[in-house]
Design a protein around this motif. Structure first.
Motif, PDB file in Angstrom:
ATOM      1  N   VAL A  15      10.692   1.755  -0.662  1.00 53.05           N
ATOM      2  CA  VAL A  15      11.373   2.050  -1.924  1.00 53.05           C
ATOM      3  C   VAL A  15      11.765   0.754  -2.633  1.00 53.05           C
ATOM      4  CG1 VAL A  15      13.513   2.986  -2.908  1.00 53.05           C
ATOM      5  CG2 VAL A  15      12.143   4.361  -1.326  1.00 53.05           C
ATOM      6  N   MET A  16      12.257  -0.239  -1.890  1.00 55.10           N
ATOM      7  CA  MET A  16      12.593  -1.527  -2.503  1.00 55.10           C
ATOM      8  C   MET A  16      11.363  -2.139  -3.175  1.00 55.10           C
ATOM      9  SD  MET A  16      14.968  -3.359   0.381  1.00 55.10           S
ATOM     10  CE  MET A  16      16.162  -2.433   1.340  1.00 55.10           C
ATOM     11  N   ASP A  25       0.841  -1.201   0.000  1.00 51.38           N
ATOM     12  CA  ASP A  25       0.000   0.000   0.000  1.00 51.38           C
ATOM     13  C   ASP A  25       0.874   1.249   0.000  1.00 51.38           C
ATOM     14  OD1 ASP A  25      -2.402  -1.428   0.082  1.00 51.38           O
ATOM     15  OD2 ASP A  25      -2.421  -1.464   2.279  1.00 51.38           O
ATOM     16  N   TYR A  26       1.924   1.233   0.825  1.00 47.36           N
ATOM     17  CA  TYR A  26       2.825   2.386   0.876  1.00 47.36           C
ATOM     18  C   TYR A  26       3.535   2.582  -0.464  1.00 47.36           C
ATOM     19  CZ  TYR A  26       2.370   2.428   6.025  1.00 47.36           C
ATOM     20  OH  TYR A  26       1.904   2.514   7.315  1.00 47.36           O
ATOM     21  N   ALA A  27       3.956   1.484  -1.085  1.00 50.77           N
ATOM     22  CA  ALA A  27       4.594   1.593  -2.398  1.00 50.77           C
ATOM     23  C   ALA A  27       3.623   2.170  -3.423  1.00 50.77           C
ATOM     24  CB  ALA A  27       5.108   0.234  -2.853  1.00 50.77           C
ATOM     25  N   SER A  28       2.346   1.829  -3.288  1.00 44.17           N
ATOM     26  CA  SER A  28       1.327   2.403  -4.160  1.00 44.17           C
ATOM     27  C   SER A  28       1.212   3.910  -3.959  1.00 44.17           C
ATOM     28  CB  SER A  28      -0.025   1.732  -3.889  1.00 44.17           C
ATOM     29  OG  SER A  28      -1.052   2.303  -4.669  1.00 44.17           O
ATOM     30  N   ASP A  29       1.343   4.364  -2.715  1.00 48.24           N
ATOM     31  CA  ASP A  29       1.343   5.811  -2.445  1.00 48.24           C
ATOM     32  C   ASP A  29       2.506   6.492  -3.147  1.00 48.24           C
ATOM     33  OD1 ASP A  29      -0.854   5.397  -0.806  1.00 48.24           O
ATOM     34  OD2 ASP A  29       0.316   5.438   1.053  1.00 48.24           O
ATOM     35  N   VAL A  30       3.681   5.856  -3.093  1.00 45.42           N
ATOM     36  CA  VAL A  30       4.854   6.413  -3.777  1.00 45.42           C
ATOM     37  C   VAL A  30       4.593   6.494  -5.277  1.00 45.42           C
ATOM     38  CG1 VAL A  30       7.299   6.076  -4.300  1.00 45.42           C
ATOM     39  CG2 VAL A  30       6.442   5.601  -1.999  1.00 45.42           C
ATOM     40  N   HIS A  31       4.026   5.439  -5.841  1.00 44.76           N
ATOM     41  CA  HIS A  31       3.691   5.445  -7.269  1.00 44.76           C
ATOM     42  C   HIS A  31       2.737   6.585  -7.602  1.00 44.76           C
ATOM     43  CE1 HIS A  31       2.010   4.289 -11.138  1.00 44.76           C
ATOM     44  NE2 HIS A  31       0.812   4.327 -10.563  1.00 44.76           N
ATOM     45  N   ALA A  62      18.192   5.604  -3.366  1.00 40.46           N
ATOM     46  CA  ALA A  62      19.058   5.521  -2.195  1.00 40.46           C
ATOM     47  C   ALA A  62      18.270   4.981  -1.017  1.00 40.46           C
ATOM     48  CB  ALA A  62      19.641   6.889  -1.848  1.00 40.46           C
ATOM     49  N   LEU A  63      18.898   4.089  -0.268  1.00 45.15           N
ATOM     50  CA  LEU A  63      18.310   3.481   0.914  1.00 45.15           C
ATOM     51  C   LEU A  63      19.103   3.951   2.128  1.00 45.15           C
ATOM     52  CD1 LEU A  63      18.072  -0.174  -0.470  1.00 45.15           C
ATOM     53  CD2 LEU A  63      16.389   1.672  -0.727  1.00 45.15           C
ATOM     54  N   LEU A  64      18.471   4.671   3.025  1.00 44.81           N
ATOM     55  CA  LEU A  64      19.128   5.181   4.221  1.00 44.81           C
ATOM     56  C   LEU A  64      18.699   4.345   5.419  1.00 44.81           C
ATOM     57  CD1 LEU A  64      19.452   7.488   2.153  1.00 44.81           C
ATOM     58  CD2 LEU A  64      19.021   9.113   4.015  1.00 44.81           C
ATOM     59  N   ALA A  65      19.676   3.768   6.115  1.00 43.56           N
ATOM     60  CA  ALA A  65      19.405   2.911   7.281  1.00 43.56           C
ATOM     61  C   ALA A  65      18.355   1.862   6.975  1.00 43.56           C
ATOM     62  CB  ALA A  65      18.976   3.759   8.474  1.00 43.56           C
ATOM     63  N   TYR A 110       8.557 -10.911   7.349  1.00 32.72           N
ATOM     64  CA  TYR A 110       8.217 -12.072   6.516  1.00 32.72           C
ATOM     65  C   TYR A 110       7.947 -11.761   5.046  1.00 32.72           C
ATOM     66  CZ  TYR A 110       3.246 -10.788   7.069  1.00 32.72           C
ATOM     67  OH  TYR A 110       2.056 -10.132   7.059  1.00 32.72           O
ATOM     68  N   VAL A 111       7.872 -10.481   4.661  1.00 29.50           N
ATOM     69  CA  VAL A 111       7.724 -10.126   3.247  1.00 29.50           C
ATOM     70  C   VAL A 111       9.039  -9.503   2.794  1.00 29.50           C
ATOM     71  CG1 VAL A 111       6.494  -8.736   1.546  1.00 29.50           C
ATOM     72  CG2 VAL A 111       5.243  -9.770   3.453  1.00 29.50           C
ATOM     73  N   ARG A 112       9.763 -10.231   1.966  1.00 24.23           N
ATOM     74  CA  ARG A 112      11.108  -9.804   1.602  1.00 24.23           C
ATOM     75  C   ARG A 112      11.140  -9.249   0.183  1.00 24.23           C
ATOM     76  NH1 ARG A 112      11.673 -14.614   4.540  1.00 24.23           N
ATOM     77  NH2 ARG A 112      12.423 -14.145   6.634  1.00 24.23           N
ATOM     78  N   PRO A 113      11.971  -8.250  -0.063  1.00 20.76           N
ATOM     79  CA  PRO A 113      12.056  -7.674  -1.410  1.00 20.76           C
ATOM     80  C   PRO A 113      12.521  -8.707  -2.431  1.00 20.76           C
ATOM     81  CG  PRO A 113      13.159  -6.278   0.214  1.00 20.76           C
ATOM     82  CD  PRO A 113      12.867  -7.578   0.892  1.00 20.76           C
ATOM     83  N   ASP A 114      12.058  -8.559  -3.653  1.00 14.85           N
ATOM     84  CA  ASP A 114      12.486  -9.428  -4.744  1.00 14.85           C
ATOM     85  C   ASP A 114      13.782  -8.856  -5.309  1.00 14.85           C
ATOM     86  OD1 ASP A 114      12.858 -10.818  -7.152  1.00 14.85           O
ATOM     87  OD2 ASP A 114      10.704 -11.095  -7.426  1.00 14.85           O
ATOM     88  N   ARG A 115      14.884  -9.320  -4.763  1.00 10.87           N
ATOM     89  CA  ARG A 115      16.183  -8.750  -5.134  1.00 10.87           C
ATOM     90  C   ARG A 115      16.492  -8.946  -6.608  1.00 10.87           C
ATOM     91  NH1 ARG A 115      20.002 -11.152  -0.445  1.00 10.87           N
ATOM     92  NH2 ARG A 115      19.004 -13.049  -1.204  1.00 10.87           N
TER      93      ARG A 115
END
Length: 277
Positions: free
Chosen positions: A102-103, A74-80, A115-118, A193-198
């Motif tokens: 962001v990932m 949902d948050y990624a959708s907000d960024v989009h 860029a990924l900070l912390a 438990y939800v990991r980015p698709d590297r």
């Protein structure tokens, strides 16, 4: 969520550099205000149009009543939604939980750079929770029993130890801690438990920088280097700052590290006429 329901703070660049805009994504319990404190003005002064959004349920954005159900997707959708309304495809910058957002965004979207900070590691707050349980068992037990692990990030009485360096003025520690809001229980759990698709992220070939802090309670420099290596990203460890690096006393060192890297990304460099190469 419609972009019209999302708070966005904008600082226009100081010159007509024709660079891609920067879009900043905040961490747990924060809002666009956290970037506006220092970073938006800093990057606007260096020629970037700088934007910061408040994710749904944060800051002045809608959705507070449904915050506990919000997911990282949902948050990624907000960024989009915000990115789609900008004049150009933005460079995306996320801090802590915002870095994980962001990932997620980069799994399906292109960007001139990111860029990924912390950034929290792939297993989220598990190790941090164990460390907090050892150092502050009462707080950790209450947070976990309440099903609100975000309290480990926003504990006001431990704000300096968990989030800020000894250099930051006490008044600012109190102010920033008081502005820490609630966070989605669902999103915080998904950090584990939800990991980015590297593979998908790396396949996009987006230039990527990972910035860590030498004094980060939650994400130690070794973990930062592992995150960077997993994405084939460049890495910078900034000394003298803690987890909440964008508000810490030496925030300018963090912003400077990001600016220096952005200046070296070919897609963002400027030719002799002051336009993007």
């Amino acid at each position: 969520m419609a972009a019209s329901h999302i708070e966005v703070i904008v600082r226009q660049g100081a010159d007509d550099a024709q660079r891609p805009p920067l879009l900043f994504v905040h961490g747990a319990g924060h809002g666009a205000w956290a970037w506006d404190e220092h970073f938006l003005g800093f990057f606007a002064a260096h020629g970037f149009d700088a934007y910061a959004l408040s994710l749904r349920g944060h800051g002045e954005s809608a959705g507070r009543e449904q915050l506990s159900k919000a997911s990282i997707a949902d948050y990624a959708s907000d960024v989009h939604d915000v990115a789609a309304g900008l004049p150009d495809v933005p460079v995306v910058v996320g801090h802590s939980l915002g870095a994980r957002v962001v990932m997620k965004y980069l799994e399906t979207h292109a960007a001139p750079a990111a860029a990924l900070l912390a950034p929290l590691p792939r297993f989220g707050l598990l190790l941090s929770a164990a460390r907090a349980a050892r150092d502050h068992p009462g707080l950790a037990i209450r947070a976990l029993l309440a099903g609100k692990p975000g309290r480990l990030l926003g504990a006001r009485r431990l704000a300096r130890q968990l989030n800020f360096s000894p250099e930051l003025d006490e008044e600012l520690v109190i102010e920033y801690a008081s502005r820490q809001g609630p966070e989605s229980t669902r999103a915080m759990a998904q950090l584990t438990y939800v990991r980015p698709d590297r593979a998908r992220i790396r396949a996009r070939g987006v230039p990527l920088l990972v910035i860590g802090a030498s004094g980060d309670y939650f994400v130690r420099p070794a973990a930062i280097r592992r995150v960077a290596a997993s994405y084939g990203a460049e890495v910078k460890i900034v000394p003298g700052v803690a987890h909440c690096m964008i508000l810490d006393a030496r925030w300018r060192d963090v912003a400077g590290a990001l600016l220096e890297w952005l200046e070296q990304v070919p897609a963002l460099s400027r030719d002799g006429d002051g336009h993007s190469a």
